[in-house]
Design a protein around this motif. Sequence first.
Motif, PDB file in Angstrom:
ATOM      1  N   ALA A   1       0.829  -1.209   0.000  1.00 47.32           N
ATOM      2  CA  ALA A   1       0.000   0.000   0.000  1.00 47.32           C
ATOM      3  C   ALA A   1       0.861   1.257   0.000  1.00 47.32           C
ATOM      4  O   ALA A   1       1.892   1.331   0.671  1.00 47.32           O
ATOM      5  CB  ALA A   1      -0.927   0.006   1.213  1.00 47.32           C
ATOM      6  N   VAL A   2       0.419   2.242  -0.757  1.00 44.20           N
ATOM      7  CA  VAL A   2       1.090   3.538  -0.853  1.00 44.20           C
ATOM      8  C   VAL A   2       0.124   4.670  -0.521  1.00 44.20           C
ATOM      9  O   VAL A   2       0.517   5.676   0.070  1.00 44.20           O
ATOM     10  CB  VAL A   2       1.666   3.755  -2.267  1.00 44.20           C
ATOM     11  CG1 VAL A   2       2.227   5.163  -2.430  1.00 44.20           C
ATOM     12  CG2 VAL A   2       2.739   2.710  -2.581  1.00 44.20           C
ATOM     13  N   LEU A   3      -1.142   4.485  -0.852  1.00 44.34           N
ATOM     14  CA  LEU A   3      -2.126   5.549  -0.759  1.00 44.34           C
ATOM     15  C   LEU A   3      -2.904   5.485   0.564  1.00 44.34           C
ATOM     16  O   LEU A   3      -3.091   4.406   1.123  1.00 44.34           O
ATOM     17  CB  LEU A   3      -3.100   5.455  -1.937  1.00 44.34           C
ATOM     18  CG  LEU A   3      -2.452   5.536  -3.322  1.00 44.34           C
ATOM     19  CD1 LEU A   3      -3.484   5.268  -4.400  1.00 44.34           C
ATOM     20  CD2 LEU A   3      -1.791   6.893  -3.524  1.00 44.34           C
ATOM     21  N   PRO A   4      -3.386   6.631   1.040  1.00 40.83           N
ATOM     22  CA  PRO A   4      -4.156   6.645   2.282  1.00 40.83           C
ATOM     23  C   PRO A   4      -5.576   6.126   2.071  1.00 40.83           C
ATOM     24  O   PRO A   4      -6.114   6.162   0.958  1.00 40.83           O
ATOM     25  CB  PRO A   4      -4.162   8.129   2.667  1.00 40.83           C
ATOM     26  CG  PRO A   4      -4.067   8.847   1.362  1.00 40.83           C
ATOM     27  CD  PRO A   4      -3.203   7.977   0.487  1.00 40.83           C
ATOM     28  N   VAL A   5      -6.168   5.663   3.179  1.00 43.25           N
ATOM     29  CA  VAL A   5      -7.523   5.124   3.154  1.00 43.25           C
ATOM     30  C   VAL A   5      -8.339   5.816   4.236  1.00 43.25           C
ATOM     31  O   VAL A   5      -7.849   6.054   5.347  1.00 43.25           O
ATOM     32  CB  VAL A   5      -7.513   3.597   3.382  1.00 43.25           C
ATOM     33  CG1 VAL A   5      -8.935   3.044   3.403  1.00 43.25           C
ATOM     34  CG2 VAL A   5      -6.696   2.896   2.301  1.00 43.25           C
ATOM     35  N   LEU A   6      -9.589   6.138   3.909  1.00 42.82           N
ATOM     36  CA  LEU A   6     -10.503   6.766   4.860  1.00 42.82           C
ATOM     37  C   LEU A   6     -11.852   6.065   4.805  1.00 42.82           C
ATOM     38  O   LEU A   6     -12.162   5.379   3.819  1.00 42.82           O
ATOM     39  CB  LEU A   6     -10.711   8.246   4.511  1.00 42.82           C
ATOM     40  CG  LEU A   6      -9.563   9.227   4.718  1.00 42.82           C
ATOM     41  CD1 LEU A   6      -9.987  10.610   4.251  1.00 42.82           C
ATOM     42  CD2 LEU A   6      -9.119   9.268   6.169  1.00 42.82           C
ATOM     43  N   PRO A   7     -12.682   6.242   5.828  1.00 46.52           N
ATOM     44  CA  PRO A   7     -14.073   5.829   5.664  1.00 46.52           C
ATOM     45  C   PRO A   7     -14.686   6.550   4.472  1.00 46.52           C
ATOM     46  O   PRO A   7     -14.374   7.720   4.207  1.00 46.52           O
ATOM     47  CB  PRO A   7     -14.721   6.275   6.988  1.00 46.52           C
ATOM     48  CG  PRO A   7     -13.591   6.336   7.963  1.00 46.52           C
ATOM     49  CD  PRO A   7     -12.397   6.773   7.171  1.00 46.52           C
ATOM     50  N   VAL A   8     -15.558   5.872   3.757  1.00 47.70           N
ATOM     51  CA  VAL A   8     -16.157   6.474   2.573  1.00 47.70           C
ATOM     52  C   VAL A   8     -16.829   7.798   2.920  1.00 47.70           C
ATOM     53  O   VAL A   8     -16.733   8.784   2.164  1.00 47.70           O
ATOM     54  CB  VAL A   8     -17.171   5.505   1.929  1.00 47.70           C
ATOM     55  CG1 VAL A   8     -17.944   6.198   0.810  1.00 47.70           C
ATOM     56  CG2 VAL A   8     -16.463   4.275   1.379  1.00 47.70           C
ATOM     57  N   ALA A   9     -17.488   7.840   4.074  1.00 47.05           N
ATOM     58  CA  ALA A   9     -18.197   9.058   4.479  1.00 47.05           C
ATOM     59  C   ALA A   9     -17.253  10.234   4.684  1.00 47.05           C
ATOM     60  O   ALA A   9     -17.670  11.398   4.556  1.00 47.05           O
ATOM     61  CB  ALA A   9     -18.991   8.805   5.751  1.00 47.05           C
ATOM     62  N   ASP A  10     -15.995   9.964   5.020  1.00 47.81           N
ATOM     63  CA  ASP A  10     -15.000  11.035   5.179  1.00 47.81           C
ATOM     64  C   ASP A  10     -14.314  11.362   3.861  1.00 47.81           C
ATOM     65  O   ASP A  10     -13.863  12.498   3.651  1.00 47.81           O
ATOM     66  CB  ASP A  10     -13.946  10.629   6.214  1.00 47.81           C
ATOM     67  CG  ASP A  10     -14.514  10.484   7.608  1.00 47.81           C
ATOM     68  OD1 ASP A  10     -15.587  11.062   7.874  1.00 47.81           O
ATOM     69  OD2 ASP A  10     -13.893   9.781   8.431  1.00 47.81           O
ATOM     70  N   ALA A  11     -14.210  10.372   2.984  1.00 46.88           N
ATOM     71  CA  ALA A  11     -13.506  10.572   1.717  1.00 46.88           C
ATOM     72  C   ALA A  11     -14.325  11.396   0.730  1.00 46.88           C
ATOM     73  O   ALA A  11     -13.769  12.216  -0.013  1.00 46.88           O
ATOM     74  CB  ALA A  11     -13.154   9.215   1.103  1.00 46.88           C
TER      75      ALA A  11
END
Length: 460
Positions: A317-327
Amino acid sequence: MAATAERLALDALGPAGAYHAHERQTITDVAGNPLADLSLVPRLFVTRAMAALHKADTLPVDDRLAALARAGEAHATETVAGVSAADHQLMVSRAAGMPISVVRSAGEAIARSAAQAYRSVQQARPVGAVNHWRDPFTRTGRGVWTRRGDVFAVHAPGNHPGVHGLWLEALALGYRVAVRPSRRDPFTPHRLISALRAAGFGDDQVMLLPTGYDAADAILREADLAMAYGGEDVMRKYAAMSKMLPQGPGRSKILVTADVDWREHLDVIVDSISHEGGRACVNTTAVFVEGDPTPVAQAIAERLAAIPSLPPEDERAVLPVLPVADARPIERYLLATAEGTTPWLGGDGVVDELGDGSAVLRPAVHQLDRPDAAQAGVELAFPCVWVAPWTPEAGLEPFKETLVLTAITHDTRLVDALVAEPTISNVYVGDHPTYWIEPGIPHDGYLAEFLMRTKAVIRD
């Protein structure tokens, strides 16, 4: 930090040890799964804790430096408060959405910062000053480097665990420290402070004080000096307070002048944008090109587009992940902000849902038509870059208010001007990524410049 039947109980660390508060907040991962219950202490607890910090003794310098080194190593590699290093890294990765390789590297960086904290702060000591009034030089008169206070408070961010390596310098200087953790990543400061206490710091010398917003300001108000991280709102709120050191957006940039071949530096340009998940204040948010920026923007987009979308705990993994509601709100803000620019990547959106309630924030590359475009000053917490033209006639204005500027150029007169510009904190010349930093090197100036002062001493 102890496990309950379902999740961790992440207690406050106050003057009498761990404190399991009545009010608690559930810390979830990026898919909404509960990971821990974080104790939130009330205002009265904060007031008493800060009073205990003021009353506490400071460890002798040799003892505290040895304890710092032991704690840093434990934080990076050992089981602390019942949690292994691997389990801790997984929790931070899942909670903060940070690639796990970045979390692991941050732990190693914290260990280095802890081991070298005293050497680092000594880099900021004026050459004409000594560390103690008993130094023989004070017999003929000397500046003595002394603390501006005894208690230092930190409102910590959750964008990157590596930020917790910086406030260790306050401990090295003899401050007692209170940290209010971010609710995105309370795990890193809890683990680090637990390790510091196990290594020799007293419960009344370093504390973790999770609070609600109503009690948060009490931590800063009751400290002698404090540091708070945040956006423009934080900068405006604390800019005029002499006891506060606000840490705002980085807006780090790269300048490529016409006397170099940008193709030879594409690796460092792309790495500066995407390293650390694009989440750090030292990630590049704007690239300025003397000449036509179009091929540069296109090449950056091609490289960034090849990065896969993966959950944060994946080693690739290289990219950040967020909850969909935050993204989704971030995506909407980007699309609105980028209106009128030329999109090379991310023009239709950057949210890539993983199917479990979380989403990868994919890279965005937009080309601007002039160096003074307002978008060049917009910083978002994922690999998002604005590529703009620059000419010598545009001058230094586009580079002001920049944490790190990498200048890929052979023009030494331009470098002279960049280094002299007060609002550019750091200038890297040549093939050096904007995220480069080492212990002993100033980040936004030396923290010790804020924590310390010199006073004249002469004695018989």
